[in-house]
Design a protein around this motif. Structure first.
Motif, mmCIF file in Angstrom:
data_model
loop_
_atom_site.group_PDB
_atom_site.id
_atom_site.type_symbol
_atom_site.label_atom_id
_atom_site.label_comp_id
_atom_site.label_asym_id
_atom_site.label_seq_id
_atom_site.Cartn_x
_atom_site.Cartn_y
_atom_site.Cartn_z
ATOM 1 N N ALA A 94 -7.280 -35.004 -27.995
ATOM 2 C CA ALA A 94 -7.259 -34.291 -26.713
ATOM 3 C C ALA A 94 -6.059 -34.722 -25.893
ATOM 4 O O ALA A 94 -5.528 -35.830 -26.055
ATOM 5 N N ARG A 95 -5.651 -33.844 -25.022
ATOM 6 C CA ARG A 95 -4.613 -34.194 -24.055
ATOM 7 C C ARG A 95 -5.307 -34.491 -22.728
ATOM 8 O O ARG A 95 -6.221 -33.773 -22.340
ATOM 9 N N ILE A 96 -4.899 -35.551 -22.096
ATOM 10 C CA ILE A 96 -5.466 -35.871 -20.782
ATOM 11 C C ILE A 96 -4.708 -35.068 -19.738
ATOM 12 O O ILE A 96 -3.505 -35.238 -19.553
ATOM 13 N N ARG A 97 -5.421 -34.190 -19.060
ATOM 14 C CA ARG A 97 -4.764 -33.369 -18.032
ATOM 15 C C ARG A 97 -4.770 -34.090 -16.707
ATOM 16 O O ARG A 97 -3.851 -33.988 -15.913
ATOM 17 N N LYS A 98 -5.849 -34.787 -16.460
ATOM 18 C CA LYS A 98 -5.995 -35.396 -15.127
ATOM 19 C C LYS A 98 -6.936 -36.581 -15.216
ATOM 20 O O LYS A 98 -7.934 -36.538 -15.926
ATOM 21 N N ILE A 99 -6.572 -37.665 -14.512
ATOM 22 C CA ILE A 99 -7.499 -38.790 -14.375
ATOM 23 C C ILE A 99 -7.668 -39.093 -12.899
ATOM 24 O O ILE A 99 -6.689 -39.254 -12.170
ATOM 25 N N ASP A 100 -8.917 -39.169 -12.478
ATOM 26 C CA ASP A 100 -9.185 -39.540 -11.085
ATOM 27 C C ASP A 100 -9.960 -40.850 -11.092
ATOM 28 O O ASP A 100 -11.108 -40.898 -11.511
ATOM 29 N N VAL A 101 -9.319 -41.911 -10.622
ATOM 30 C CA VAL A 101 -9.971 -43.227 -10.637
ATOM 31 C C VAL A 101 -10.482 -43.634 -9.270
ATOM 32 O O VAL A 101 -10.955 -44.749 -9.083
ATOM 33 N N SER A 102 -10.403 -42.712 -8.315
ATOM 34 C CA SER A 102 -10.691 -43.109 -6.937
ATOM 35 C C SER A 102 -12.137 -43.606 -6.765
ATOM 36 O O SER A 102 -12.370 -44.607 -6.092
ATOM 37 N N LYS A 103 -13.067 -42.903 -7.373
ATOM 38 C CA LYS A 103 -14.472 -43.351 -7.215
ATOM 39 C C LYS A 103 -14.679 -44.725 -7.859
ATOM 40 O O LYS A 103 -15.409 -45.559 -7.328
ATOM 41 N N ALA A 104 -14.035 -44.921 -8.986
ATOM 42 C CA ALA A 104 -14.179 -46.206 -9.664
ATOM 43 C C ALA A 104 -13.587 -47.329 -8.820
ATOM 44 O O ALA A 104 -14.185 -48.393 -8.657
ATOM 45 N N MET A 105 -12.412 -47.083 -8.279
ATOM 46 C CA MET A 105 -11.757 -48.124 -7.469
ATOM 47 C C MET A 105 -12.541 -48.411 -6.197
ATOM 48 O O MET A 105 -12.483 -49.509 -5.656
ATOM 49 N N ALA A 106 -13.275 -47.406 -5.746
ATOM 50 C CA ALA A 106 -14.028 -47.594 -4.498
ATOM 51 C C ALA A 106 -15.306 -48.388 -4.707
ATOM 52 O O ALA A 106 -15.937 -48.827 -3.741
ATOM 53 N N LEU A 107 -15.724 -48.573 -5.942
ATOM 54 C CA LEU A 107 -16.958 -49.325 -6.189
ATOM 55 C C LEU A 107 -16.744 -50.782 -5.791
ATOM 56 O O LEU A 107 -15.786 -51.419 -6.241
ATOM 57 N N PRO A 108 -17.595 -51.330 -4.943
ATOM 58 C CA PRO A 108 -17.382 -52.719 -4.499
ATOM 59 C C PRO A 108 -17.332 -53.660 -5.694
ATOM 60 O O PRO A 108 -18.176 -53.592 -6.579
ATOM 61 N N GLY A 109 -16.341 -54.508 -5.716
ATOM 62 C CA GLY A 109 -16.211 -55.466 -6.813
ATOM 63 C C GLY A 109 -15.144 -55.095 -7.820
ATOM 64 O O GLY A 109 -14.748 -55.923 -8.638
ATOM 65 N N VAL A 110 -14.645 -53.867 -7.754
ATOM 66 C CA VAL A 110 -13.593 -53.462 -8.691
ATOM 67 C C VAL A 110 -12.252 -53.946 -8.160
ATOM 68 O O VAL A 110 -11.936 -53.756 -6.994
ATOM 69 N N LYS A 111 -11.456 -54.548 -9.036
ATOM 70 C CA LYS A 111 -10.228 -55.197 -8.559
ATOM 71 C C LYS A 111 -8.944 -54.664 -9.173
ATOM 72 O O LYS A 111 -7.863 -54.897 -8.659
ATOM 73 N N ALA A 112 -9.029 -54.000 -10.312
ATOM 74 C CA ALA A 112 -7.776 -53.535 -10.939
ATOM 75 C C ALA A 112 -8.097 -52.476 -11.964
ATOM 76 O O ALA A 112 -9.190 -52.471 -12.541
ATOM 77 N N ILE A 113 -7.134 -51.600 -12.184
ATOM 78 C CA ILE A 113 -7.346 -50.547 -13.173
ATOM 79 C C ILE A 113 -6.029 -50.164 -13.837
ATOM 80 O O ILE A 113 -4.964 -50.206 -13.201
ATOM 81 N N LEU A 114 -6.092 -49.850 -15.100
ATOM 82 C CA LEU A 114 -4.932 -49.379 -15.842
ATOM 83 C C LEU A 114 -5.271 -48.047 -16.488
ATOM 84 O O LEU A 114 -6.363 -47.872 -17.009
ATOM 85 N N THR A 115 -4.324 -47.118 -16.413
ATOM 86 C CA THR A 115 -4.434 -45.883 -17.196
ATOM 87 C C THR A 115 -3.031 -45.549 -17.690
ATOM 88 O O THR A 115 -2.069 -46.238 -17.336
ATOM 89 N N HIS A 116 -2.892 -44.464 -18.418
ATOM 90 C CA HIS A 116 -1.554 -44.118 -18.886
ATOM 91 C C HIS A 116 -0.651 -43.782 -17.703
ATOM 92 O O HIS A 116 0.559 -43.758 -17.838
ATOM 93 N N GLU A 117 -1.245 -43.515 -16.565
ATOM 94 C CA GLU A 117 -0.407 -43.146 -15.410
ATOM 95 C C GLU A 117 0.291 -44.350 -14.806
ATOM 96 O O GLU A 117 1.401 -44.232 -14.285
ATOM 97 N N ASN A 118 -0.340 -45.538 -14.865
ATOM 98 C CA ASN A 118 0.350 -46.704 -14.298
ATOM 99 C C ASN A 118 0.698 -47.748 -15.354
ATOM 100 O O ASN A 118 1.156 -48.830 -15.023
ATOM 101 N N CYS A 119 0.484 -47.406 -16.609
ATOM 102 C CA CYS A 119 0.766 -48.379 -17.660
ATOM 103 C C CYS A 119 1.363 -47.667 -18.860
ATOM 104 O O CYS A 119 0.684 -46.868 -19.509
ATOM 105 N N ASP A 120 2.623 -47.986 -19.122
ATOM 106 C CA ASP A 120 3.344 -47.315 -20.200
ATOM 107 C C ASP A 120 3.566 -48.261 -21.383
ATOM 108 O O ASP A 120 4.355 -47.970 -22.282
#
Lengths: 324, 708, 212
Positions: free
Chosen positions: B48-74
């Motif tokens: 599959a091709r990733i068209r869109k990733i929305d991590v906002s809800k995940a980042m908003a969960l209390p206790g979440v500190k960092a996230i990587l996806t293809h958008e910020n990690c090459d």
């Protein structure tokens, strides 16, 4: 794991009251291993786990007016070792003793084993099938090596329990307790074909607990055994199994009960075979005929044709071992 | 062979105490102050091709500190694909399980909850699960350049070898035999699930990695994260097995490091068991075709071998298939094509290219022997290799003794039935055997040896000991060369800050390569003591050795083995079980017979599981793995495992530390074929597809013929 | 059979027997406090998650701990009581690495919630050695090279301990049947069984290695 709260009811009344109150948001737990695994996989997403371990007195084997009453929360290990069960209901002791591993049997309960959900890999991997709230069965045109050859449709799961065929062979009755009362039904009526409701395997409502299993008084000369074929030497569900109880009169088999596991969505009684054996001596020829009769009408799928000769062999071999 | 003082005697593992008391600290046992827990979100789609990733809800969960996806990690994961086609987060994703995001939180439950809050929009693409379908014109290209994986020169051609002329060889034959075999993808399934712990201290990165090679892991991490290698430290004191899936660095090491950097806190990234099955790697599957030419008297004239190997979604492994070398034959052609499918990646698992290929060739040769009415053992004694590729002498070869002594121990003449399938009753017994070999080249490695003023030696070696008892072996080699008891040698391991380069425990090279470095270091130290006298007080002498012996000119160095299996098959139920097993091994001098016996027995039992049970099964219509996990794979239990008798054939090997040759991987090479040949001997039918499960046995019996 | 003197090498190692009975030796990277009778604090996680305080005895030490309802027993042991000897191999009750004794009964600790253990007494591998002396099973495991990678070893020890407590002199088949719920992927089954039988006095005390 998704969060939930655990409640420790002190009585069945309390337990079923919580179940009724919480509805789909609650799940009961006996030994816990199966339920916990399903929570971890997010196959079920309860907000409340109702742990029945805290209810005292639901794990005993007692004789009551000719019947033997087994508390649903007895562990499979205790059941397999119980002297009365081994003596008079050996098929059940053997079946319980072949579930899983020693550690599983130390925690798993009889009621939990009877009510266990299927191990169909489509269901367990979260495919949107009948069992997961969908409206299809993926095994029909897929990997159906382990699926049903009898009674299938629209779902083709096989019932995963070892104790269930034994209980049907023993003409057991199930005492079911709910928030507004209780009912007792025959084991054979407890398990339901998918044609009744493909989402469920049995008649237990969401707010009910399988509290007791009643066994009729053992007949004189009764003997029984549970034969389980597995794809490694331990720790798997039956590929095909059979629970056999015979009431012997000298060398003759007066009556027989033959119930198959691993071949149908419910424990699969084979009355035709039972009729063939009644009043007869179990000879190799009769056992072979019984084996052939046991698979009449089988409707294998593309990849489980092998279950037909396997079932035939299992019935034949077990009848010979028990009654020959 | 002259007996030695320390080497060659059964010795307890030097860290056995730690392992039996729960004191050994494995990577997942680490709890660092302020440590975060990380989990990976994976593609549910096989392609599959990733068209869109929305991590906002995940980042908003209390206790979440960092996230990587293809958008910020090459970041590229260079050891994840030999052709450099793989990043940590790929777009398009190429198998169900390909990472899409990694998220770190203050506890693992929050991290897991957070993965469920990441919203991804996929454009689903056509996918492939079948090797032959993948090569058809018009099949969706999983990588640029098509689904036949490019070779090291980036050409879309198979891996080939040739000697003589097969066409002529087949013409010269009295009989030509042809057959096809398949083997399944299955998993290393080591008990310790993938886990990485990373922490930064300024510019310095420490990765606690469950790895088989701390030195390689370190250089890989430095390369992929573009760090100075001096600023990377890799620690692996204890690790819970790998059998090849913990070589070099894994994506979890890099993800943990990047999350730790982003969060400013140490991160422990954990895989679940299912992830370990699907998203690490397993042994490549195969479709093999053989043509064998033979004379009436059993002499081989030609072998032609063509095969496809299943690389999975990326080219992480060599995907080679190696079995024909065990035979002497003037005309040989082999051609192996690694093919991509949108399924779990395949790479190293204990003798990666061998047991499945040996299953193929040894099943066929068995059939040839039966057809010529020859005892399969005699056929092999006649045709077994005597020179590497029929031209280069071996440094030592004990294959004939492996066959003869193994057969004697096994009772081959009593157990093998000249008429396969004969015997009364539904329960049939049968016996089978197979041969194998595995290269044991020399190569680079290092060791550091210190002697303190109290007379205690400290041996620093970059081994992690995947379970092979490598630390003990190195200690024994040092003790032997020093002429002291083992207690006088303290082995220091598992930390790139204190241990020099070791090749890493893969390719079964540690004993040979690091062992030689150890001997050099001892010799250097002995010289120092001879010159200066023993150190006193706080003095410490240090000897550092890096050995990089040139390839042996004019000789080929290999280990050899012959395995013998007896099985019992119930032909009415299709149930099969191995009742007796003998493994005969020529690995030169056995350094530690106690732990070496563990290796041999373990490899055999793993091989039996490969023969009878294991396959990562995919649903073709959805591209989903159906049975990932220990239950689904039907891993061998105590009750499945037979007693394995071990026969040592200790050849006089001139090279290597005290003549030791490789051992770890040869232990599984002939196993699968031996079991398959035993089943054929028992029931008179051949199942030509691994694993040999009950349904295939019953099918073969019902068809009255072989089952492909 | 060349033996290393166990007493000497124990003294020479940092994680020796002393460390086993109590808390593992504090290493540079570990800054966890020693186990105490106060409620173990969590890592500052989500406060709205249901919690329960339980009383539990672990290896002879009474503890009162506040746990999240969703914590498994193995998670409580490993992450909150600093007892990392028990391992997680699958977290699904499919491998046995997490086996502990609960009131003497072997269970998969990954498949039990901590809250269900209220009032129970737990024995882990750290509780096998008594007063610095190894359990005969542990001695036998060393002697017969039972651990390869060692990851399943704690579980194998606990199930073997449970067996020997019920059946002090098991036969080979009794050992294999009792231990069938413990996988070893290194597949060192032959040596595990030898070791348990040796500890039970039904097999030779010294390990093999030089097969004929």
């Amino acid at each position: 794991m998704r969060s939930f709260s655990n409640v420790n009811p002190k009585s069945l009344k309390e337990a079923t009251s919580v179940l009724k109150q919480k509805g789909q948001a609650a799940a009961i737990v006996g030994g816990g291993s199966d339920a916990l695994g399903m929570v971890k996989e997010r196959l079920i997403t309860p907000d409340v786990l109702v742990s029945l371990k805290s209810i005292r007195g639901l794990d005993k084997v007692t004789e009551k007016g000719g019947e033997v009453v087994i508390g649903g929360l007895i562990t499979l290990d205790a059941l397999s070792r119980d002297p009365l069960i081994r003596k008079n209901y050996n098929v059940l002791a053997e079946a319980a003793g072949k579930v899983g591993t020693p550690q599983i049997r130390n925690a798993g309960t009889l009621a939990g084993n009877v009510c266990q959900r299927p191990w169909c890999w489509y269901y367990r991997n979260g495919f949107p099938c009948f069992k997961n709230g969908g409206n299809t069965c993926f095994s029909i045109t897929g990997e159906n090596e382990f699926h049903a050859i009898f009674g299938g449709g629209p779902s083709f799961i096989v019932h995963p329990s070892d104790t269930a065929p034994a209980l049907v062979a023993l003409d057991a009755k199930f005492r079911i307790v709910g928030p507004s009362g209780e009912r007792t039904i025959a084991a054979a009526d407890f398990f339901q074909l998918p044609s009744v409701n493909p989402a469920r395997e049995n008649a237990l409502a969401n707010d009910e607990v399988l509290a007791e299993i009643h066994l009729p008084a053992a007949k004189a000369g009764a003997r029984g055994t549970y034969h389980k074929e597995m794809d490694r030497e331990a720790w798997t569900h039956a590929v095909v199994s059979v629970a056999v109880v015979m009431e012997m009169d000298g060398q003759l088999c007066k009556t027989a009960r033959v119930v198959l596991g691993g071949v149908a969505p419910i424990p699969w009684r084979v009355p035709k075979v039972e009729a063939m054996l009644a009043g007869k001596r179990i000879t190799p020829e009769l056992a072979a005929q019984a084996g052939a009769a046991a698979v009449e009408g089988a409707r294998p799928l593309a990849k489980n044709q092998y279950k037909v000769p396997l079932t035939q062999a299992v019935v034949k071999q077990t009848l010979m071992a028990l009654g020959g | 062979m002259t007996p030695l003082k320390t080497v060659g005697h059964g010795t307890h593992r030097i860290d056995a105490l730690q392992r039996v008391t729960g004191a050994a600290k494995y990577t997942s046992d680490l709890h660092l102050s302020g440590m975060l827990y990380a989990r990976v979100l994976r593609s549910p789609h096989p392609h599959a091709r990733i068209r869109k990733i929305d991590v906002s809800k995940a980042m908003a969960l209390p206790g979440v500190k960092a996230i990587l996806t293809h958008e910020n990690c090459d970041t590229t994961w260079s050891s994840g694909d030999q052709l450099n086609q793989r990043k940590l987060f790929n777009n398009p994703v190429r198998f169900a399980g390909d990472p899409v995001a990694a998220i770190a939180a203050v506890d693992r439950h929050i991290a897991e909850d957070a993965t469920h809050l990441i919203e991804v929009e996929y454009e689903v693409l056509p996918f492939l699960t079948d090797l032959e379908e993948a090569l058809k014109p018009g099949a969706v290209a999983i990588h640029e350049g098509g689904n036949l994986s490019l070779n090291n020169q980036r050409q879309p051609v198979p891996q080939t070898y040739k000697r003589g002329n097969v066409a002529d060889g087949l013409k010269a034959a009295d009989h030509v035999f042809e057959d096809n075999f398949t083997s399944a993808h299955h998993n290393n399934a080591q008990l310790e699930m993938r886990v990485s712990v990373a922490e930064w201290s300024g510019d310095k990165l420490t990765v606690h990695a469950a790895t088989q090679g701390i030195a390689n892991c370190r250089t890989d991490i430095a390369k992929d994260l573009k760090l100075n290698v001096d600023n990377v430290r890799v620690i692996s004191e204890y690790m819970g097995g790998g059998f090849g899936n913990k070589n070099q660095c894994q994506d979890s090491d890099l993800m943990a490091a990047l999350l730790a950097k982003q969060a400013g806190a140490p991160v422990k990234l954990e895989f679940t068991r299912k992830e370990d099955f699907v998203a690490v790697h397993g042994r490549w599957s195969s479709r093999q075709s053989y043509k064998v030419g033979v004379k009436n008297d059993g002499t081989l004239t030609a072998i032609q071998f063509t095969a496809l190997s299943g690389a999975g979604a990326y080219r992480k492994g060599s995907c080679d298939l190696s079995g024909t070398e065990i035979y002497q034959v003037p005309n040989l052609e082999t051609s192996v094509s690694p093919v991509y499918t949108n399924t779990a990646v395949a790479a190293n698992y204990r003798a990666p290219a061998y047991p499945q290929a040996v299953f193929g060739i040894e099943s066929l040769m068995d059939d040839v022997a039966y057809a010529l009415k020859m005892d399969p053992m005699e056929f092999r004694l006649k045709n077994m290799t005597r020179k590497f590729r029929d031209q280069t002498p071996y440094t030592s070869i004990g294959l004939e003794d492996c066959i003869r002594k193994g057969a004697e121990k096994f009772g081959w003449n009593q157990r093998w039935k000249p008429v396969a399938g004969s015997g009364d009753g539904p329960v049939k017994r049968g016996a089978g055997m197979a041969m194998g070999m595995f290269g044991s080249g020399l190569g680079r490695s290092s060791a550091v040896l210190r002697l303190d003023g109290q007379g205690q030696y400290h041996l620093h070696v970059g081994v992690t000991d995947v379970g092979t008892a490598a630390k003990t072996t190195m200690g024994l080699i040092a003790a032997e060369e020093l002429g002291v008891p083992l207690e006088k040698v303290k082995v220091v391991w598992g930390d790139t800050d204190t241990c020099p380069y070791s090749v890493g425990e893969s390719g079964s090279r540690t004993t040979v390569q690091t062992g030689m470095a150890v001997i050099e270091a001892v010799r250097d130290l002995k010289k120092q003591v001879a010159e200066k006298g023993a150190p006193k007080g706080n003095d410490v002498y240090t000897a550092m050795a890096t050995t990089n012996p040139p390839p042996i000119q004019g000789a080929s160095r290999n280990s050899f083995a012959a395995h013998f299996a007896e099985v019992e098959v119930n032909i009415e139920t299709g149930h099969a079980i191995v009742t007796r097993f003998v493994s005969a091994h020529d690995s030169g001098r056995v350094v530690n017979p106690l732990t070496a016996q563990s290796q041999v027995q373990g490899g055999a039992i793993q091989g039996i599981g490969m023969a009878l049970h294991e396959e990562l099964l995919y649903d073709k219509r959805s591209g989903q793995p159906l049975n990932a996990g220990y239950y689904g794979a039907r891993i061998m239990t105590h009750l499945d495992a037979p007693l394995v008798d071990v026969v040592w054939v200790e050849t006089d090997e001139p090279y290597g530390p005290f003549g030791a040759k490789t051992l770890g991987e040869p232990t599984i090479i002939p196993t699968v074929a031996a079991v398959a040949n035993a089943i054929h001997n028992a029931i008179g039918r051949r199942v030509k597809s691994l694993p040999i499960t009950r349904d295939k046995i019953l099918q073969a019996l019902a068809k009255k013929g072989d089952v492909a | 059979m060349k033996k290393i003197s166990r007493r000497r090498f124990v003294e020479g190692t940092s994680a020796g027997i002393v460390a086993v009975a109590a808390v593992p030796a504090v290493q540079a990277q570990q800054k966890t406090p020693p186990a105490a009778a106060e409620p173990a604090t969590t890592t500052g996680a989500n406060p709205s998650v249901p919690r329960t305080t339980i009383k539990i005895n672990v290896n002879g030490v009474d503890r009162r701990v506040e746990v999240e309802d969703r914590w498994t027993l193995v998670e409580l042991l490993r992450d909150h009581l600093q007892l990392t000897g028990t391992k997680i191999g699958c977290d699904r009750g499919e491998c046995g690495a997490c086996t502990v004794l609960v009131d003497g009964t072997p269970l998969y600790s990954c498949s039990q919630l901590a809250v269900w253990m209220n009032g129970r007494s737990i024995t882990t591998v750290e509780g096998l050695a008594k007063n610095g002396k190894l359990d005969p099973l542990q001695e036998a495991f060393i002697e017969h090279d039972a651990p390869q990678c060692g990851y399943c070893t704690s579980g194998q020890l606990m199930i073997a301990k449970a067996l020997l407590m019920k059946n002090a002199h098991p036969t080979r088949d009794e050992v294999r049947t009792a231990m069938t719920g413990n996988l070893c992927r290194c597949s060192n089954y032959n040596h595990y069984v030898e070791a348990v039988m040796a500890a039970g006095g039904t097999a030779p005390a010294t390990g093999g290695g030089n097969a004929a």
